[in-house]
Design an enzyme around this catalytic site. Sequence first.
Site, PDB file in Angstrom:
ATOM      1  N   GLY A 189     -10.702 -36.275   9.088  1.00  0.00           N
ATOM      2  CA  GLY A 189     -11.656 -36.542   8.010  1.00  0.00           C
ATOM      3  C   GLY A 189     -12.675 -37.556   8.499  1.00  0.00           C
ATOM      4  N   PHE A 190     -13.322 -38.249   7.553  1.00  0.00           N
ATOM      5  CA  PHE A 190     -14.377 -39.180   7.934  1.00  0.00           C
ATOM      6  C   PHE A 190     -13.846 -40.324   8.808  1.00  0.00           C
ATOM      7  CE2 PHE A 190     -16.161 -37.110   4.220  1.00  0.00           C
ATOM      8  CZ  PHE A 190     -17.439 -36.842   4.659  1.00  0.00           C
ATOM      9  N   GLY A 191     -12.656 -40.849   8.454  1.00  0.00           N
ATOM     10  CA  GLY A 191     -12.105 -41.977   9.199  1.00  0.00           C
ATOM     11  C   GLY A 191     -11.662 -41.577  10.597  1.00  0.00           C
ATOM     12  N   GLY A 219      -5.568 -36.744  11.337  1.00  0.00           N
ATOM     13  CA  GLY A 219      -6.560 -36.556  10.282  1.00  0.00           C
ATOM     14  C   GLY A 219      -7.961 -36.558  10.855  1.00  0.00           C
ATOM     15  N   GLU A 270     -20.491 -34.303 -11.513  1.00  0.00           N
ATOM     16  CA  GLU A 270     -21.215 -33.333 -10.681  1.00  0.00           C
ATOM     17  C   GLU A 270     -20.783 -31.902 -11.013  1.00  0.00           C
ATOM     18  OE1 GLU A 270     -22.254 -36.330  -6.961  1.00  0.00           O
ATOM     19  OE2 GLU A 270     -20.458 -35.112  -6.818  1.00  0.00           O
ATOM     20  N   ASP A 323      -8.693 -43.195   2.959  1.00  0.00           N
ATOM     21  CA  ASP A 323      -8.031 -43.038   1.660  1.00  0.00           C
ATOM     22  C   ASP A 323      -6.513 -43.187   1.746  1.00  0.00           C
ATOM     23  OD1 ASP A 323     -10.513 -42.545   0.707  1.00  0.00           O
ATOM     24  OD2 ASP A 323     -10.144 -40.485   0.044  1.00  0.00           O
ATOM     25  N   VAL A 362       1.639 -33.146  10.521  1.00  0.00           N
ATOM     26  CA  VAL A 362       2.609 -34.213  10.815  1.00  0.00           C
ATOM     27  C   VAL A 362       3.594 -34.273   9.654  1.00  0.00           C
ATOM     28  CG1 VAL A 362       2.875 -36.712  11.079  1.00  0.00           C
ATOM     29  CG2 VAL A 362       1.017 -35.513  12.240  1.00  0.00           C
ATOM     30  N   ALA A 403     -16.359 -42.127   1.608  1.00  0.00           N
ATOM     31  CA  ALA A 403     -16.576 -41.754   3.001  1.00  0.00           C
ATOM     32  C   ALA A 403     -17.115 -42.906   3.872  1.00  0.00           C
ATOM     33  CB  ALA A 403     -17.512 -40.544   3.060  1.00  0.00           C
TER      34      ALA A 403
HETATM   35  C1  LIG Z   1     -14.481 -33.650  -4.440  1.00  0.00           C
HETATM   36  C2  LIG Z   1     -14.726 -34.953  -3.716  1.00  0.00           C
HETATM   37  C3  LIG Z   1     -15.990 -35.513  -3.738  1.00  0.00           C
HETATM   38  C4  LIG Z   1     -16.239 -36.698  -3.072  1.00  0.00           C
HETATM   39  N1  LIG Z   1     -17.503 -37.215  -3.104  1.00  0.00           N
HETATM   40  C5  LIG Z   1     -17.787 -38.322  -2.389  1.00  0.00           C
HETATM   41  C6  LIG Z   1     -19.125 -38.825  -2.320  1.00  0.00           C
HETATM   42  O1  LIG Z   1     -20.038 -38.276  -2.939  1.00  0.00           O
HETATM   43  N2  LIG Z   1     -19.355 -39.917  -1.539  1.00  0.00           N
HETATM   44  C7  LIG Z   1     -18.354 -40.538  -0.834  1.00  0.00           C
HETATM   45  O2  LIG Z   1     -18.620 -41.502  -0.127  1.00  0.00           O
HETATM   46  N3  LIG Z   1     -17.091 -40.110  -0.916  1.00  0.00           N
HETATM   47  C8  LIG Z   1     -16.779 -39.015  -1.663  1.00  0.00           C
HETATM   48  N4  LIG Z   1     -15.484 -38.555  -1.724  1.00  0.00           N
HETATM   49  C9  LIG Z   1     -14.410 -39.349  -1.092  1.00  0.00           C
HETATM   50  C10 LIG Z   1     -14.396 -39.118   0.408  1.00  0.00           C
HETATM   51  O3  LIG Z   1     -14.473 -37.748   0.694  1.00  0.00           O
HETATM   52  C11 LIG Z   1     -13.134 -39.740   0.959  1.00  0.00           C
HETATM   53  O4  LIG Z   1     -13.121 -41.113   0.652  1.00  0.00           O
HETATM   54  C12 LIG Z   1     -13.064 -39.559   2.466  1.00  0.00           C
HETATM   55  O5  LIG Z   1     -12.999 -38.191   2.778  1.00  0.00           O
HETATM   56  C13 LIG Z   1     -11.866 -40.294   3.040  1.00  0.00           C
HETATM   57  O6  LIG Z   1     -11.812 -40.051   4.412  1.00  0.00           O
HETATM   58  P1  LIG Z   1     -10.409 -40.034   5.172  1.00  0.00           P
HETATM   59  O7  LIG Z   1     -10.742 -39.899   6.601  1.00  0.00           O
HETATM   60  O8  LIG Z   1      -9.581 -41.169   4.726  1.00  0.00           O
HETATM   61  O9  LIG Z   1      -9.657 -38.739   4.617  1.00  0.00           O
HETATM   62  P2  LIG Z   1     -10.116 -37.209   4.542  1.00  0.00           P
HETATM   63  O10 LIG Z   1     -11.580 -37.062   4.758  1.00  0.00           O
HETATM   64  O11 LIG Z   1      -9.568 -36.720   3.255  1.00  0.00           O
HETATM   65  O12 LIG Z   1      -9.362 -36.546   5.751  1.00  0.00           O
HETATM   66  C14 LIG Z   1      -7.973 -36.494   5.840  1.00  0.00           C
HETATM   67  C15 LIG Z   1      -7.611 -35.453   6.893  1.00  0.00           C
HETATM   68  O13 LIG Z   1      -6.235 -35.572   7.180  1.00  0.00           O
HETATM   69  C16 LIG Z   1      -5.662 -34.290   7.304  1.00  0.00           C
HETATM   70  N5  LIG Z   1      -4.245 -34.407   6.994  1.00  0.00           N
HETATM   71  C17 LIG Z   1      -3.675 -34.846   5.855  1.00  0.00           C
HETATM   72  N6  LIG Z   1      -2.341 -34.838   5.956  1.00  0.00           N
HETATM   73  C18 LIG Z   1      -2.043 -34.386   7.180  1.00  0.00           C
HETATM   74  C19 LIG Z   1      -0.816 -34.147   7.882  1.00  0.00           C
HETATM   75  N7  LIG Z   1       0.355 -34.385   7.319  1.00  0.00           N
HETATM   76  N8  LIG Z   1      -0.882 -33.662   9.137  1.00  0.00           N
HETATM   77  C20 LIG Z   1      -2.075 -33.413   9.726  1.00  0.00           C
HETATM   78  N9  LIG Z   1      -3.262 -33.619   9.116  1.00  0.00           N
HETATM   79  C21 LIG Z   1      -3.246 -34.108   7.861  1.00  0.00           C
HETATM   80  C22 LIG Z   1      -6.429 -33.466   6.282  1.00  0.00           C
HETATM   81  O14 LIG Z   1      -6.348 -32.087   6.575  1.00  0.00           O
HETATM   82  C23 LIG Z   1      -7.832 -34.029   6.427  1.00  0.00           C
HETATM   83  O15 LIG Z   1      -8.602 -33.325   7.374  1.00  0.00           O
HETATM   84  C24 LIG Z   1     -15.201 -37.360  -2.386  1.00  0.00           C
HETATM   85  C25 LIG Z   1     -13.923 -36.802  -2.363  1.00  0.00           C
HETATM   86  C26 LIG Z   1     -13.684 -35.595  -3.010  1.00  0.00           C
HETATM   87  C27 LIG Z   1     -12.310 -34.992  -2.977  1.00  0.00           C
END
Ligand SMILES: Cc1cc2nc3c(=O)[nH]c(=O)nc-3n(C[C@H](O)[C@H](O)[C@H](O)COP(=O)(O)OP(=O)(O)OC[C@H]3O[C@@H](n4cnc5c(N)ncnc54)[C@H](O)[C@@H]3O)c2cc1C
Length: 442
Positions: free
Chosen positions: A13-15, A11, A171, A300, A79, A316
């Site tokens: 994403g932010f984490g 992943g 929003e 998340d 995965v 995030a």
């Molecule tokens: C529309 C929207 C608006 C938001 N607005 C805000 C905001 O204003 N402020 C704020 O702080 N937070 C906001 N959030 C929440 C924030 O985006 C999440 O809390 C944050 O992205 C979580 O980070 P993460 O690293 O856990 O997961 P994510 O950023 O969701 O990243 C997960 C990653 O894992 C990858 N992945 C998933 N499953 C698999 C797999 N099986 N195999 C390989 N890769 C995989 C995905 O492709 C993705 O790139 C918002 C969320 C959304 C959906």
Amino acid sequence: MTGAHHVVVVGAGFGGLETVHQLAGAPVEITIVDRRNHHLFQPLLYQAATASLAPSEIAWPIRHLFRRRSDVTTLLASVESIDKEARQLQLGDGSTLRYDTLVLATGARHAYFGHDAWEPFAPGLKTLEDATTIRGRILLAFEEAEREDDEAKRAALLTFVIVGGGPTGVELAGAIAELAHATLPGDFRRIDTRRARIVLIEAGPRVLPAFAEDLSSYAQDSLEQLGVEVMLGQPVSECHADGVVFGGERLAAVTILWAAGVQSSPAAQWLDAPADKVGRLKAEPDLTVPGHPEIFAIGDAAIVLRPDGQPVPGIAPAAKQEGAYVAKVIRARLHGAPAPSSFHYKHAGDLATIGKRRAVIDFGWIKLKGALAWWLWGFAHIYFLIGVRNRLSVAINWLWIYARDQRGARLITWWGGEVEGTAPFPRGEKAGDSSRERAPRV
Ligand SMILES: Cc1cc2nc3c(=O)[nH]c(=O)nc-3n(C[C@H](O)[C@H](O)[C@H](O)COP(=O)(O)OP(=O)(O)OC[C@H]3O[C@@H](n4cnc5c(N)ncnc54)[C@H](O)[C@@H]3O)c2cc1C
């Protein structure tokens, strides 16, 4: 492989990104796996869905982000499962990937409270494809209304329902209202886009429930000033291609958007680990998976409790703090140093924007609303974007919208075909469902 300790991060994403950033210089080899080739700045996704920003302004190729890190290998792969005894991941193409330490940062998606059949009628917002689908549906509704002679059908085309009054719903509602009431009016001849109805339906007693009550009321007043109808305390009980039922009433609407409910990625299922009711893996206080100190779950995809028993929020900054903490634990282990104390989340505040010059910020110790909050929201988001080009481009777009109410990304793009009399991408179909599907043209 050099034989160095192999950290696999799933992943980007932010984490996940933060873990990799914070491991720079550590004696490890890192593989970052994501099923998409880009990192997505989800907080601005609603702007891509409402034609304010282009998808490429809020996403970056993961491979490019690590081009200067020879210790990082990027894999575009999904995965599918984990063999925790063999310490290896099963990837979608049938291959496997071994790890010494695994960090699961696979995020979450929207959920329909057991009504998955609603998804084709009411798309949610999580990916760039979701954003371009929503953008297409909104813009197409205006196009179809311009051609429609039947008054009732035209009214349904000009009714936009948003389900869920959290930050994303608020929003989206504010941005669609501005699009309909400020950006589009001069472009159409047969319809008055200012007469479009934007209806925000929230099951709870107020919008933005995570914010202080006075900020919720300010957000509701601001939405109503923008022309949004806010319906509170009424859960949606049915969702169809031609409308929704809520509070026992049926509302005819062709465009329904879903901004309620969360379902975690199946990380807990892969590991047969304990999870809460939305599937978030119940992590230990040091973010490891119970019984498996070599596996971490963050962002998340996981749930971890604060000292007051409240869960760390799914936002995030929390995912980033968890990513940084995990990197610290991995470093300490590699150096044989004592493990850092349990993860401690620092909440910086909650932000949401409602429209031009209208936003709310709840720092806890101070609450802001109105124009000042809106400018701060804008600067904060530009600061957190990646890359000078994107920062400049987003800033210029916003200034243009601010000064002229014009939104530049008003393209209807589809997965295949061109307009053939009716919608090229019939409502009720998901992106990718079409039998005419070809390569994406986003
Ligand atoms: C529309 C929207 C608006 C938001 N607005 C805000 C905001 O204003 N402020 C704020 O702080 N937070 C906001 N959030 C929440 C924030 O985006 C999440 O809390 C944050 O992205 C979580 O980070 P993460 O690293 O856990 O997961 P994510 O950023 O969701 O990243 C997960 C990653 O894992 C990858 N992945 C998933 N499953 C698999 C797999 N099986 N195999 C390989 N890769 C995989 C995905 O492709 C993705 O790139 C918002 C969320 C959304 C959906």
